[in-house]
Design an enzyme around this catalytic site. Structure first.
Site, short mmCIF file in Angstrom:
data_model
loop_
_atom_site.label_atom_id
_atom_site.label_comp_id
_atom_site.label_asym_id
_atom_site.label_seq_id
_atom_site.Cartn_x
_atom_site.Cartn_y
_atom_site.Cartn_z
N CYS A 170 0.82 -1.22 0.00
CA CYS A 170 0.00 0.00 0.00
C CYS A 170 0.84 1.26 0.00
O CYS A 170 0.31 2.36 -0.10
CB CYS A 170 -0.96 0.00 1.19
SG CYS A 170 -1.90 -1.51 1.29
N CYS B 27 -12.52 0.99 9.09
CA CYS B 27 -11.72 0.48 7.98
C CYS B 27 -11.83 1.38 6.75
O CYS B 27 -12.91 1.87 6.44
CB CYS B 27 -12.19 -0.91 7.57
SG CYS B 27 -12.33 -2.08 8.94
N LYS C 145 -9.73 6.84 4.72
CA LYS C 145 -11.03 6.48 5.27
C LYS C 145 -12.19 7.03 4.45
O LYS C 145 -13.12 6.30 4.12
CB LYS C 145 -11.08 7.02 6.71
CG LYS C 145 -12.31 6.69 7.47
CD LYS C 145 -12.37 5.22 7.84
CE LYS C 145 -13.75 4.81 8.25
NZ LYS C 145 -14.67 4.69 7.11
N HIS D 169 -9.23 4.28 -0.86
CA HIS D 169 -7.87 3.73 -0.76
C HIS D 169 -7.59 2.75 -1.90
O HIS D 169 -7.54 1.54 -1.71
CB HIS D 169 -7.72 3.04 0.62
CG HIS D 169 -6.36 2.50 0.89
ND1 HIS D 169 -5.21 3.02 0.35
CD2 HIS D 169 -5.95 1.46 1.69
CE1 HIS D 169 -4.16 2.33 0.78
NE2 HIS D 169 -4.58 1.38 1.59
#
Ligand SMILES: [Zn+2]
Lengths: 129, 385
Positions: free
Chosen positions: B83, B206, B329, B333
């Protein structure tokens, strides 16, 4: 998990083989070729102590596809007596009994099956000690 | 080493972009960045992407994207640090320009995550952990960060509400970002009542699954001055570091060591300290991550990241606004694109064109991008000239 990978991991998953650095004493699971603490390349093959305690834990409610039938299940980071850490499922107890500091021991269990008719992967889970 | 400037940035709204392909979303952002920069050529491309292979079955995207951008035969390389791939791409582009090897480099990030189902996406993301010793036993990424959260709560008294406050703040900021995937505001109660994913983390702790791309143009400061006379942004510091791939191998389970090391490299290069930073875009893949990151960056004292968010110091208008863009958030993402999007937000803020979410008087901004459970971290410091 593909078959050669499962086969290669047998000394670790079936016999809990780890490497102990002959120079600084750090225990590596799985064994390594060079010590990340002191750069030594000399190791003694040891077996992890089966007793340990839970450092942290969670309950997996959204699992990876191979674990669909088992969710929810508890998992934790376990520090073993004499060194070495693992991430493992914590089974044979209620979720409420799982906590930080809980004494556990390693047991040999079925972990996952690959695909619909694939190789069954065995390894370690933890149970209350 | 030469001074390097960020001279252009480009990004479009993120989300579930089913009608568009990976190459299209990348090229759209890249063209916006080229237009913003006002350059008529690029010398090289570096693209951050975690797993086009698992998400869309396509590798070799350096060639693909250079071709579809009409930029071939320039060299184009994909870099991967899970990531943190976007951040790493930016750093590689920075190094290429700073070295003098290239003068104008396009750095981008892209991930097309919703072409596959949720299970497959979870699997693809899971490959950023130690597959043989973490993934094999049934852990997931929410599970790893849940264990980080549980330990942080145990050692430092961080509360469930403090975790929720990270999500509430970031959605509040994201509601002012027209490019955010989930721009709705949420409350602490909504977070605490959302579906449990991995105790104690719930779905609103998440970051989402997202399709998206982002691009920026780097060039030597000398060239930048010839093209633009104002709104110049210099890359003041760059750092990157690694930590154990397996979360369980960390001596301290709540310390993000790779972030601390990368930040120190960037601070030293920039000649800055944490108190010099006017705003930060950080890798809030899960609420607990932002809490641990603010500690690792030196904004909050060790163990006090929870109290730090509760104090309001990380809101826009606070001491050090964190994730003014909405963060991972709220903004979304798309893993490989995230690190570049963080740079873009800081550039907009330093140029004072961030609209409703503008951090007043921002001159120095920091980005922190992280891979896996912290196995990789990339930190950059940008400065308005
Ligand atoms: Zn050693």
């Amino acid at each position: 998990m593909i078959a050669p990978r499962i086969r290669r991991g047998m000394p670790q998953r079936y016999r809990y083989e780890a490497g102990k650095c002959k120079k600084c004493g750090k225990v590596f699971f799985p064994p390594r070729l060079i010590c990340s603490a002191c750069q030594s390349r000399e190791f003694e093959t040891i077996r992890l102590n089966r007793l340990g305690k839970v450092l942290t834990y969670t309950i997996i409610r959204v699992p990876p596809s191979q674990f669909k039938d088992e969710a929810p299940y508890a998992m934790g980071v376990v520090e073993l007596e004499g060194g070495g850490r693992i991430t493992a499922q914590i089974v044979d107890c209620d979720f409420d009994d799982v906590n930080i500091g809980m004494p556990v021991k390693i047991e040999f269990r079925r972990i996952q099956a690959e695909g619909e008719s694939g190789v069954i992967g065995y390894g370690y889970k933890c149970v209350p000690a | 080493m030469r001074d390097v400037a960020v001279i252009g940035v480009g990004m479009q709204k993120w989300g579930e972009l089913w009608e568009k392909s990976l190459r299209d979303i990348f090229v759209e952002s890249a063209l916006l960045a080229i237009e913003d920069a006002g350059v008529d050529k690029i010398d090289s491309m570096i693209i951050g992407c975690m797993s086009s292979g698992l998400f869309v079955g396509q590798e070799h995207i350096g060639s693909l994207l250079a071709d579809y951008l009409g930029a071939a035969p320039v060299p184009a390389t994909r870099v991967e640090t899970a990531c943190a791939s976007g951040g790493a791409a930016f750093r590689m582009g920075f190094i290429e320009v700073a070295s003098g090897l290239s003068d104008i480099v396009l750095v981008g990030g892209v991930e097309k995550m919703t072409d596959v189902g949720g299970d497959e996406a979870t699997y693809a993301l899971g490959t950023a952990a130690d597959q043989e010793y973490e993934g094999f036993n049934g852990i997931t990424f929410p599970g790893l960060y849940a264990m980080m959260a549980r330990r942080h709560m145990h050692e430092h008294g961080t509360t469930r509400e403090q975790l929720a406050m990270v999500a509430v703040k970031n959605h509040e900021n994201g509601s002012k970002n027209p490019l955010a995937q989930f721009p709705m505001k949420i409350t602490v109660e909504q977070v605490l009542n959302s579906v449990m994913v991995a105790d104690p983390l719930r779905i609103l702790d998440c970051s989402p699954i997202t399709d998206g791309a982002a691009a920026a143009i780097l060039c030597s400061l000398e060239t930048a001055r010839k093209i633009k006379s104002n709104r110049l942004i210099r890359v003041a510091g760059s750092g990157q570091a690694t930590d154990t791939i397996a979360f369980h191998d960390r001596d301290d389970l709540t310390a993000l060591k790779s972030t601390a090391v990368a930040a120190n490299m960037a601070y030293r290069m920039a000649g800055k300290k944490p108190s010099d930073i006017d705003l930060a875009e950080v890798h809030d893949c899960f609420t607990i991550a932002e809490i641990c990151i603010t500690e690792a960056l030196g904004f909050a004292e060790r163990g006090r990241g929870g109290k730090f968010v509760e104090s309001g110091d990380t809101r826009i208008g606070g001491k050090i606004p964190v994730n003014a863009s909405g963060g991972l958030k709220s903004k979304g993402h798309p893993v490989g694109a995230t690190g570049i999007a963080q740079i873009i937000e800081v550039v907009h803020q330093l140029r004072e064109e961030a609209g409703e979410r503008q951090v007043k008087g921002a001159r120095v901004g920091l980005t922190q991008n992280m891979g896996g459970s912290g196995g990789s971290a990339v930190v950059h410091i940008l400065e308005a000239l």
